[in-house]
Motif scaffolding. Structure first.
Motif, PDB file in Angstrom:
ATOM      1  N   SER A  17      52.002  39.336  43.836  1.00  0.00           N
ATOM      2  CA  SER A  17      50.591  39.426  43.416  1.00  0.00           C
ATOM      3  C   SER A  17      49.654  39.699  44.588  1.00  0.00           C
ATOM      4  CB  SER A  17      50.162  38.134  42.713  1.00  0.00           C
ATOM      5  OG  SER A  17      50.947  37.901  41.574  1.00  0.00           O
ATOM      6  N   SER A  18      49.640  40.932  45.032  1.00  0.00           N
ATOM      7  CA  SER A  18      48.707  41.287  46.100  1.00  0.00           C
ATOM      8  C   SER A  18      47.278  41.211  45.584  1.00  0.00           C
ATOM      9  CB  SER A  18      48.999  42.703  46.622  1.00  0.00           C
ATOM     10  OG  SER A  18      48.753  43.659  45.619  1.00  0.00           O
ATOM     11  N   THR A  19      46.360  40.957  46.494  1.00  0.00           N
ATOM     12  CA  THR A  19      44.956  40.852  46.137  1.00  0.00           C
ATOM     13  C   THR A  19      44.137  41.427  47.273  1.00  0.00           C
ATOM     14  OG1 THR A  19      43.239  39.334  45.356  1.00  0.00           O
ATOM     15  CG2 THR A  19      44.685  38.526  47.097  1.00  0.00           C
ATOM     16  N   ASP A  20      42.822  41.344  47.168  1.00  0.00           N
ATOM     17  CA  ASP A  20      41.949  41.788  48.247  1.00  0.00           C
ATOM     18  C   ASP A  20      40.775  40.823  48.355  1.00  0.00           C
ATOM     19  OD1 ASP A  20      40.209  42.453  46.152  1.00  0.00           O
ATOM     20  OD2 ASP A  20      40.940  44.511  46.087  1.00  0.00           O
ATOM     21  N   ILE A  21      39.939  41.018  49.358  1.00  0.00           N
ATOM     22  CA  ILE A  21      38.858  40.053  49.589  1.00  0.00           C
ATOM     23  C   ILE A  21      37.859  40.056  48.436  1.00  0.00           C
ATOM     24  CG2 ILE A  21      39.085  40.048  52.094  1.00  0.00           C
ATOM     25  CD1 ILE A  21      36.834  42.058  52.282  1.00  0.00           C
ATOM     26  N   GLN A  22      37.732  41.164  47.732  1.00  0.00           N
ATOM     27  CA  GLN A  22      36.809  41.238  46.608  1.00  0.00           C
ATOM     28  C   GLN A  22      37.255  40.334  45.464  1.00  0.00           C
ATOM     29  OE1 GLN A  22      33.846  43.485  46.156  1.00  0.00           O
ATOM     30  NE2 GLN A  22      33.603  41.914  44.593  1.00  0.00           N
ATOM     31  N   SER A  23      38.583  40.123  45.358  1.00  0.00           N
ATOM     32  CA  SER A  23      39.141  39.432  44.192  1.00  0.00           C
ATOM     33  C   SER A  23      39.567  37.997  44.459  1.00  0.00           C
ATOM     34  CB  SER A  23      40.349  40.226  43.676  1.00  0.00           C
ATOM     35  OG  SER A  23      40.028  41.583  43.485  1.00  0.00           O
ATOM     36  N   LEU A  24      39.243  37.472  45.626  1.00  0.00           N
ATOM     37  CA  LEU A  24      39.730  36.140  45.989  1.00  0.00           C
ATOM     38  C   LEU A  24      39.291  35.060  45.002  1.00  0.00           C
ATOM     39  CD1 LEU A  24      39.275  36.129  49.884  1.00  0.00           C
ATOM     40  CD2 LEU A  24      41.428  36.222  48.600  1.00  0.00           C
ATOM     41  N   PHE A  25      38.094  35.202  44.454  1.00  0.00           N
ATOM     42  CA  PHE A  25      37.565  34.158  43.572  1.00  0.00           C
ATOM     43  C   PHE A  25      37.557  34.577  42.094  1.00  0.00           C
ATOM     44  CE2 PHE A  25      35.876  33.081  47.718  1.00  0.00           C
ATOM     45  CZ  PHE A  25      36.048  31.707  47.761  1.00  0.00           C
ATOM     46  N   GLU A  26      38.243  35.658  41.793  1.00  0.00           N
ATOM     47  CA  GLU A  26      38.298  36.088  40.398  1.00  0.00           C
ATOM     48  C   GLU A  26      39.265  35.215  39.602  1.00  0.00           C
ATOM     49  OE1 GLU A  26      39.143  40.229  40.113  1.00  0.00           O
ATOM     50  OE2 GLU A  26      37.147  40.833  40.844  1.00  0.00           O
ATOM     51  N   PRO A  27      39.065  35.088  38.279  1.00  0.00           N
ATOM     52  CA  PRO A  27      39.951  34.264  37.448  1.00  0.00           C
ATOM     53  C   PRO A  27      41.398  34.763  37.496  1.00  0.00           C
ATOM     54  CG  PRO A  27      37.954  34.830  36.256  1.00  0.00           C
ATOM     55  CD  PRO A  27      37.943  35.648  37.504  1.00  0.00           C
ATOM     56  N   ASP A  28      42.329  33.816  37.379  1.00  0.00           N
ATOM     57  CA  ASP A  28      43.747  34.177  37.345  1.00  0.00           C
ATOM     58  C   ASP A  28      44.147  34.567  35.922  1.00  0.00           C
ATOM     59  OD1 ASP A  28      43.866  31.811  35.957  1.00  0.00           O
ATOM     60  OD2 ASP A  28      44.704  30.666  37.616  1.00  0.00           O
ATOM     61  N   GLU A  29      45.477  34.657  35.675  1.00  0.00           N
ATOM     62  CA  GLU A  29      45.968  35.088  34.370  1.00  0.00           C
ATOM     63  C   GLU A  29      45.514  34.162  33.247  1.00  0.00           C
ATOM     64  OE1 GLU A  29      47.747  34.440  36.991  1.00  0.00           O
ATOM     65  OE2 GLU A  29      48.826  36.252  37.634  1.00  0.00           O
ATOM     66  N   SER A  30      45.283  32.899  33.574  1.00  0.00           N
ATOM     67  CA  SER A  30      44.874  31.933  32.552  1.00  0.00           C
ATOM     68  C   SER A  30      43.355  31.868  32.392  1.00  0.00           C
ATOM     69  CB  SER A  30      45.409  30.537  32.897  1.00  0.00           C
ATOM     70  OG  SER A  30      44.911  30.113  34.159  1.00  0.00           O
ATOM     71  N   GLY A  31      42.643  32.721  33.144  1.00  0.00           N
ATOM     72  CA  GLY A  31      41.198  32.761  33.027  1.00  0.00           C
ATOM     73  C   GLY A  31      40.456  31.751  33.871  1.00  0.00           C
ATOM     74  N   ILE A  32      41.162  31.039  34.753  1.00  0.00           N
ATOM     75  CA  ILE A  32      40.539  30.000  35.594  1.00  0.00           C
ATOM     76  C   ILE A  32      40.201  30.588  36.960  1.00  0.00           C
ATOM     77  CG2 ILE A  32      40.853  27.758  36.680  1.00  0.00           C
ATOM     78  CD1 ILE A  32      42.821  27.074  34.432  1.00  0.00           C
ATOM     79  N   ALA A  33      38.937  30.443  37.340  1.00  0.00           N
ATOM     80  CA  ALA A  33      38.501  30.907  38.657  1.00  0.00           C
ATOM     81  C   ALA A  33      38.497  29.733  39.632  1.00  0.00           C
ATOM     82  CB  ALA A  33      37.101  31.522  38.561  1.00  0.00           C
ATOM     83  N   PRO A  34      39.051  29.898  40.800  1.00  0.00           N
ATOM     84  CA  PRO A  34      39.112  28.788  41.763  1.00  0.00           C
ATOM     85  C   PRO A  34      37.780  28.568  42.457  1.00  0.00           C
ATOM     86  CG  PRO A  34      39.987  30.764  42.770  1.00  0.00           C
ATOM     87  CD  PRO A  34      39.632  31.137  41.348  1.00  0.00           C
ATOM     88  N   ARG A  35      37.503  27.330  42.820  1.00  0.00           N
ATOM     89  CA  ARG A  35      36.335  27.036  43.640  1.00  0.00           C
ATOM     90  C   ARG A  35      36.725  26.917  45.115  1.00  0.00           C
ATOM     91  NH1 ARG A  35      31.642  26.197  41.139  1.00  0.00           N
ATOM     92  NH2 ARG A  35      31.673  25.729  38.903  1.00  0.00           N
ATOM     93  N   THR A  36      38.023  26.815  45.374  1.00  0.00           N
ATOM     94  CA  THR A  36      38.510  26.720  46.751  1.00  0.00           C
ATOM     95  C   THR A  36      39.659  27.695  46.941  1.00  0.00           C
ATOM     96  OG1 THR A  36      37.896  24.384  46.877  1.00  0.00           O
ATOM     97  CG2 THR A  36      39.461  25.204  48.518  1.00  0.00           C
ATOM     98  N   VAL A  37      39.584  28.496  47.997  1.00  0.00           N
ATOM     99  CA  VAL A  37      40.666  29.421  48.342  1.00  0.00           C
ATOM    100  C   VAL A  37      41.087  29.137  49.774  1.00  0.00           C
ATOM    101  CG1 VAL A  37      41.317  31.832  48.727  1.00  0.00           C
ATOM    102  CG2 VAL A  37      39.870  31.232  46.767  1.00  0.00           C
TER     103      VAL A  37
END
Length: 847
Positions: A229-249
């Motif tokens: 699951s690669s990502t980028d800095i734009q997507s660090l706080f986006e919701p995961d597959e379950s729709g939950i967005a993290p408050r801490t990365v």
């Protein structure tokens, strides 16, 4: 002067904030009891504006210039008719004032609008604007309340823009570690997107990464991109597959991998309106390295003031919406203090002063601003400390450059395609160096050195001419970056780290248990945190920690350093030489190829220049016994029967090359008069290695056979310095082309070579190179045999070849078959052969 302006200036000359009140604004909690619904934000924004009033200043100046808080209060009162103004004073007299401090009736009764502003600020300080908005609402002046609220809100938005501009200015440029005074580079001109994944890899996958080199290593990184699951800095706080967005990365990665550069890009991206614009109103970067120097008690509000670089920053307004704040904690591993606090050491008040340890711990544990967002960068070794205090963090890991990213970095760095390609060719033809170029710092070191050297030369000089020197430079830069920690470490720590690496290499072990570190007394070590990568893997229903070097190449480098470091006693030194003898003997045995690079590093580290560099930069003593021992061993290998050839011989030459000392080649190369490396796919580095060994040989009549080695013009350029000591050059079945022959001709002319045999068959040669080649060779007094078969010469080249046949008296055999001379061309060449043989000169022409 306008009387109104004059009165206003007179009003402003008074001290609206009594001594000590400004400081209290950051400490004292306030009450919102008199606010109606929807007015809390305006209240908080309004009270912040009073912070612009500095005791002792004649005219209160707000950050960024323009209207001050008293301006807004006076404008709001001046908009009122006399009747409404009297109503306002009456309502103010009976209002439940903040802190129960009502203005005395006698002071209000005949007060002018200017005097009322003075009284409001004197008695209600930061709450004056909010109180005024509330009273306007109560007496039915909705428009006036809305106008004042908007003015305050606009002021806050203007401050946000001002802060963003300041951040943009701070992060727009970056300085390299070796920048001279005044040198800087736009961050966007240097930043390259890194490969970031957000899933943990299993232990087996990590092992594959550590041992793979060259192309296979790049392929594994590409595989990780899709499988984890690669990502980028734009997507660090986006919701995961379950729709939950993290408050801490938590963004982790080893030293030099680009964590801080990523943080700088996030700060600049936000300030420029490219990142998180609809997500965060403010982004603050807290650098743990700088926090570690702070000793005084502080609060989160103080930290925000420091971030804004403005003591009058609207802190309360900023904190009014914690869900719109992002705090970046950069370099958590560099935080000197512990976060293990007892329960009552935490706080939930951003204005409470306590230790930096307490503020950070409360922020991380979400005791403080629980709705705010956190991005924490750290090395993997320190990630375990975070495990117990973070609530459901998202894991992300920087893996470094992809192959595409690495190429992009080189082209951005040089801004010159030719120079970038030269630098890329340097690393791509050196397996170990190519492998570790997934680390941005390695790329920066290589590019920085090559750029300096290309300013005066067309080729790469001797600063990074060996694999050993690249690794030495990287290690030096890491230690220099962490100089404070390194200075507090004993030299024995380096020896223990090297001992761990050596034990792993000999035992073919790349992942180390906690017990392995304890055996080397590395449980607590600054070097361990710097050079070892700590990972947590699942084992059954539990977890366990394993350590590794950044890559197997680094483990091999430090293992080699163990043999170079001076030991404490003569007895230990003697044993060390015995261990080195065993290592070299084991490396010779079939199946022990895993020792090859370690042995190569030993030769490289024994170099006098490298030893001096190590002693000056690392303050470590190196053994003077290693070089004589390696010289003796090299002579033994050279005289061994049967003589080495092919890959085995090339491996030996690489060891000599790593030393960059002519003495090694001078002592052994006369035993290798005939060098056969045919059918080996040679890199540019291999050609440079061969050239170095030939160049420093005692003899001048070497024969080299490089048939079918996939040579091109740049390989020939690398070989050039060694050709002077060769009499037989077999370059058949390669891809030298006309450009390769041009390089060869220049070399033969410059070095006045004594070549007797030259084989250039099947090399994609055309008429374009015929004149130059024949002209250069016609001056030779030693050339006996020339092979130009299977090329693309035509009748156009015949005059040049006839001239060569006639003017080169030593030439007796000429191979010209499978070209395109045509019937007429072949006839003319045969005529020239007959003419020579009739004159009594032996000559054989093969057509």
């Amino acid at each position: 002067m306008d009387p109104k302006v004059g009165m206003r200036c007179q009003c402003y000359s008074l001290h609206f904030c009594p001594p000590g009140n400004l400081q209290n604004l950051f400490q004292r909690p306030f009450s919102c009891e008199l606010l109606h619904d929807g007015q809390a934000t305006s209240f908080l924004l309004a009270l912040d504006m009073v912070l612009c009033l500095q005791p002792g200043c004649e005219l209160a100046m707000e950050s960024g210039g323009g209207a001050t808080m008293p301006d807004f209060l006076l404008d709001a009162l001046e908009d009122l008719g006399q009747e409404d103004f009297e109503k306002f004073k009456f309502k103010l007299r009976t209002a439940a004032a903040p802190g129960g401090k009502n203005i005395p009736l006698g002071r209000m009764e005949k007060a002018t609008r200017e005097k009322m502003v003075e009284l409001l600020v004197e008695f209600y300080e930061e709450e004056a604007a909010a109180l005024m908005i509330t009273i306007f609402e109560d007496i039915g002046l909705k428009y006036n309340a809305s106008k004042l609220s908007k003015e305050v809100g606009k002021q806050f938005q203007d401050y946000k823009k001002k802060y963003a501009e300041n951040v943009k200015e701070e992060y727009l440029l970056t300085e390299d570690r070796n920048s001279l005074f005044g040198e800087s580079t736009p961050l966007n001109a240097r930043y390259i997107e890194l490969l970031i994944i957000k899933k943990h890899r299993p232990q087996k996958q990590r092992e594959l990464e550590l041992v793979a080199t060259g192309r296979p290593h790049m392929d594994i990184l590409e595989t990780n991109s899709s499988n984890y699951s690669s990502t980028d800095i734009q997507s660090l706080f986006e919701p995961d597959e379950s729709g939950i967005a993290p408050r801490t990365v938590v963004l982790q990665g080893p030293a030099g991998i680009g964590k801080t550069m990523t943080v700088q890009k996030i700060m600049l991206g936000w300030a420029a309106g490219e990142l998180y614009q609809d997500v965060f109103d403010y982004v603050f970067c807290i650098r743990c390295r700088e926090l570690s120097l702070a000793e005084d008690a502080s609060s989160l509000a103080d930290l925000i003031v420091d971030q804004c670089q403005d003591m009058y920053a609207p802190v309360k307004g900023i904190l009014a919406h914690p869900e719109k704040l992002l705090f970046i904690i950069d370099g958590f591993d560099e935080l000197c203090c512990s976060l293990e606090l007892i329960g009552d050491s935490f706080c939930d008040d951003p204005y409470s002063k306590m230790s930096i340890q307490g503020v950070l711990s409360s922020l991380l544990r979400k005791q403080l601003l629980p709705k705010s967002y956190l991005l924490i960068t750290t090395r993997p070794g320190a990630a375990e400390k975070l495990h117990g205090c973070l609530k459901f963090p998202r894991f992300a890991e920087i893996l470094g450059f992809t192959e595409k990213g690495r190429r992009e970095y080189f082209f951005k760095f040089f801004k010159d395609d030719q120079k970038a390609n030269l630098a890329l060719r340097f690393i791509e033809n050196t397996s170990a160096v190519s492998t570790i170029c997934f680390i941005p710092m390695v790329c920066w070191i290589i590019c920085s050195v090559i750029r300096v050297e290309l300013e005066t030369e067309d080729e790469i000089a001797d600063t990074l001419d060996t694999t050993t020197k690249v690794f030495v430079q990287f290690s030096h830069n890491l230690l220099k970056h962490d100089s404070a920690k390194w200075k507090n470490s004993s030299l024995n720590e380096l020896g223990r780290l090297c001992s761990l690496a050596r034990a792993g290499i000999l035992g073919q072990k790349i992942l180390f248990e906690e017990q392995d570190l304890k055996e080397q007394h590395l449980e607590v070590s600054a070097l361990k945190d710097l050079f070892l990568d700590r990972r947590t893997f699942q084992r059954g229903i539990g977890r366990h920690n394993l350590y590794s070097f950044l890559h197997l190449c680094f483990q091999e480098f430090f293992a080699a350093m163990w043999y170079i470091l001076q030991k404490d006693s003569t007895e230990v030194s003697d044993n060390s030489m015995g261990d080195l003898k065993t290592l070299l003997a084991e490396c010779e045995k079939p199946g022990n190829e895993h020792l090859t690079l370690t042995v190569c590093f030993v030769f490289g580290l024994s170099s006098e220049k490298v030893r001096i560099f190590l002693e000056q930069t690392l303050q470590c003593k190196t053994s003077a016994l290693v070089k004589p021992f390696l010289l003796q061993r090299a002579e033994e290998v050279a005289t061994k029967e049967p003589p080495r050839k092919g890959h085995c011989l090339l491996k030996f030459f690489h060891c000599l090359f790593e030393t960059q000392e002519a003495e090694f080649a001078n002592r052994v190369m006369h035993h290798f008069q005939n060098i056969n490396l045919s059918y080996q796919m040679l890199s540019v580095l291999d050609c440079r290695v061969l050239a170095f060994c030939l160049q420093h040989s005692k003899i001048e009549d070497h024969s080299i056979d490089l048939t079918f080695c996939r040579l091109k013009s740049y390989h020939m350029r690398a070989l050039a310095p060694g050709i002077k000591n060769c009499t037989t050059l077999k370059f058949g079945s390669n891809k030298l082309g006309n450009s390769g022959v041009h390089v060869l001709c220049a070399t033969l002319k410059e070095l006045d070579c004594n070549v007797t045999t030259l084989d250039l068959d099947e090399n994609y040669l055309t008429d374009a190179c015929a004149q130059e080649l024949c002209t250069i060779l016609s001056t030779s007094h030693t050339l006996c045999t020339l092979d130009l078969q299977d090329n693309s010469f035509s009748e156009v080249s015949v005059p040049f070849i006839r001239h060569l046949m006639e003017t080169c008296p030593s030439l007796t055999v000429l191979w010209l078959g499978s070209n395109g001379f045509g019937e007429k061309g072949r006839k003319r060449l045969k005529q020239q052969e007959k003419k020579l043989t009739k004159s009594g000169r032996p000559f054989l022409l093969w057509l």
